[in-house]
Design a protein around this motif. Structure first.
Motif, mmCIF file in Angstrom:
data_model
loop_
_atom_site.group_PDB
_atom_site.id
_atom_site.type_symbol
_atom_site.label_atom_id
_atom_site.label_comp_id
_atom_site.label_asym_id
_atom_site.label_seq_id
_atom_site.Cartn_x
_atom_site.Cartn_y
_atom_site.Cartn_z
ATOM 1 N N ALA A 49 42.585 46.858 34.777
ATOM 2 C CA ALA A 49 41.958 46.185 35.917
ATOM 3 C C ALA A 49 42.929 45.793 37.168
ATOM 4 O O ALA A 49 42.727 46.047 38.230
ATOM 5 C CB ALA A 49 41.160 44.986 35.305
ATOM 6 N N ARG A 50 44.064 45.417 36.687
ATOM 7 C CA ARG A 50 44.777 44.818 37.574
ATOM 8 C C ARG A 50 45.795 45.978 38.496
ATOM 9 O O ARG A 50 46.033 45.861 39.765
ATOM 10 C CB ARG A 50 45.998 43.820 37.007
ATOM 11 N N HIS A 51 46.256 46.856 37.615
ATOM 12 C CA HIS A 51 47.106 47.844 38.156
ATOM 13 C C HIS A 51 46.774 49.270 38.517
ATOM 14 O O HIS A 51 47.455 49.820 39.188
ATOM 15 C CB HIS A 51 48.297 47.721 37.187
ATOM 16 N N LEU A 52 45.809 49.827 37.666
ATOM 17 C CA LEU A 52 45.255 50.715 37.842
ATOM 18 C C LEU A 52 43.930 51.336 38.303
ATOM 19 O O LEU A 52 43.599 52.400 38.743
ATOM 20 C CB LEU A 52 45.236 51.592 36.312
ATOM 21 N N ALA A 53 43.174 50.071 38.424
ATOM 22 C CA ALA A 53 41.829 49.970 39.095
ATOM 23 C C ALA A 53 41.912 50.135 40.665
ATOM 24 O O ALA A 53 42.889 49.456 41.374
ATOM 25 C CB ALA A 53 40.933 49.136 38.603
ATOM 26 N N PRO A 54 41.155 50.975 41.335
ATOM 27 C CA PRO A 54 39.827 51.646 40.969
ATOM 28 C C PRO A 54 40.051 52.981 40.894
ATOM 29 O O PRO A 54 39.253 53.753 40.229
ATOM 30 C CB PRO A 54 38.854 51.293 42.064
ATOM 31 N N ASP A 55 41.272 53.422 41.137
ATOM 32 C CA ASP A 55 41.546 54.970 41.146
ATOM 33 C C ASP A 55 41.585 55.688 39.618
ATOM 34 O O ASP A 55 40.739 56.730 39.232
ATOM 35 C CB ASP A 55 42.945 55.292 41.560
ATOM 36 N N TRP A 56 42.091 54.979 38.617
ATOM 37 C CA TRP A 56 42.064 55.461 36.968
ATOM 38 C C TRP A 56 40.739 55.373 36.566
ATOM 39 O O TRP A 56 40.174 56.306 35.959
ATOM 40 C CB TRP A 56 43.276 54.786 36.433
ATOM 41 N N PRO A 57 40.057 54.238 36.540
ATOM 42 C CA PRO A 57 38.680 53.971 35.881
ATOM 43 C C PRO A 57 37.652 54.945 36.573
ATOM 44 O O PRO A 57 36.822 55.413 36.021
ATOM 45 C CB PRO A 57 38.281 52.516 36.191
ATOM 46 N N ARG A 58 37.823 55.191 37.980
ATOM 47 C CA ARG A 58 36.925 56.189 38.571
ATOM 48 C C ARG A 58 37.159 57.662 38.074
ATOM 49 O O ARG A 58 36.198 58.361 38.067
ATOM 50 C CB ARG A 58 37.269 56.106 40.280
ATOM 51 N N HIS A 59 38.369 57.695 38.010
ATOM 52 C CA HIS A 59 38.701 59.264 37.500
ATOM 53 C C HIS A 59 38.039 59.621 36.292
ATOM 54 O O HIS A 59 37.479 60.545 35.981
ATOM 55 C CB HIS A 59 40.381 59.518 37.548
#
Length: 194
Positions: free
Chosen positions: A77-87
């Motif tokens: 949530a802090r470091h990889l969002a929103p790009d990774w969860p969206r992927h």
């Protein structure tokens, strides 16, 4: 195991972790201990009512496991969002824990506050290997350590490689590329040393 793909690929969860503070962990001996160990992703963590051993008023055996899980969610949530969860949502896949090993170093008390550190320390085949630490905030005393193997699955449940997007985002958190293990055999239990 087929799941529907979210066509919008949205990331609409503001801060999903339970018991993990959204703001950076305040300065403490616990934070200092984790920084010395090389952790860059550090979170303030509070016990919740379900963590209590009702007979002895300390953390129950599952509390550290729950806290480690929430710290992994907080890392995303802090470091990889929103790009990774969206992927992951767009492709209909998921990230799963294949192995979770926990070493308990001392009892955690329900009234204490904790600091959790997480780092992705190795790429091993298709897996991401995670090192986690939970320390008491005031003293920096180690409460528990975890070693985790995570896998990336596609919409059918097949294990696939984590894409470059993931490793690029993680490199930004970890301060550089994550080492690739050349080991042909499984390393002994615990955080990898190579």
């Amino acid at each position: 195991m087929s799941r529907p793909v979210d066509p919008a690929g949205t990331w609409d969860v503001d801060w999903p972790p339970v018991g993990v503070h959204r703001e950076p962990a305040p300065a403490s001996a616990g934070v200092d201990a984790l920084v010395v160990e090389g952790f860059r992703a550090i979170f303030a963590v509070d016990p919740i009512d379900g963590d209590r051993d009702v007979f002895l008023d300390h953390l129950n055996n599952g509390a550290a496991v729950r806290m480690f899980n929430e710290v992994r969610v907080a890392y995303t949530a802090r470091h990889l969002a929103p790009d990774w969860p969206r992927h992951v949502r767009r492709m209909g896949g998921m990230v799963v824990v294949r192995e979770l090993h926990v070493r308990y170093d001392r009892e955690g008390m329900i009234h204490e506050r904790f600091v959790g550190g997480m780092r992705i320390v190795q790429r091993r085949g298709r897996a991401a290997v995670v090192d986690q630490a939970l320390v008491e905030a005031e003293s920096g005393a180690s409460v528990a350590r975890a070693w985790v193997v995570m896998l990336h699955l596609d919409a059918t449940g097949a294990v696939i490689d984590f894409p470059d997007l993931y490793w690029d985002l993680v490199a930004g958190v970890e301060g550089g590329p994550v080492p690739v293990s050349q080991a042909a055999t499984r390393v002994p239990w615990g955080p990898p040393v190579d």
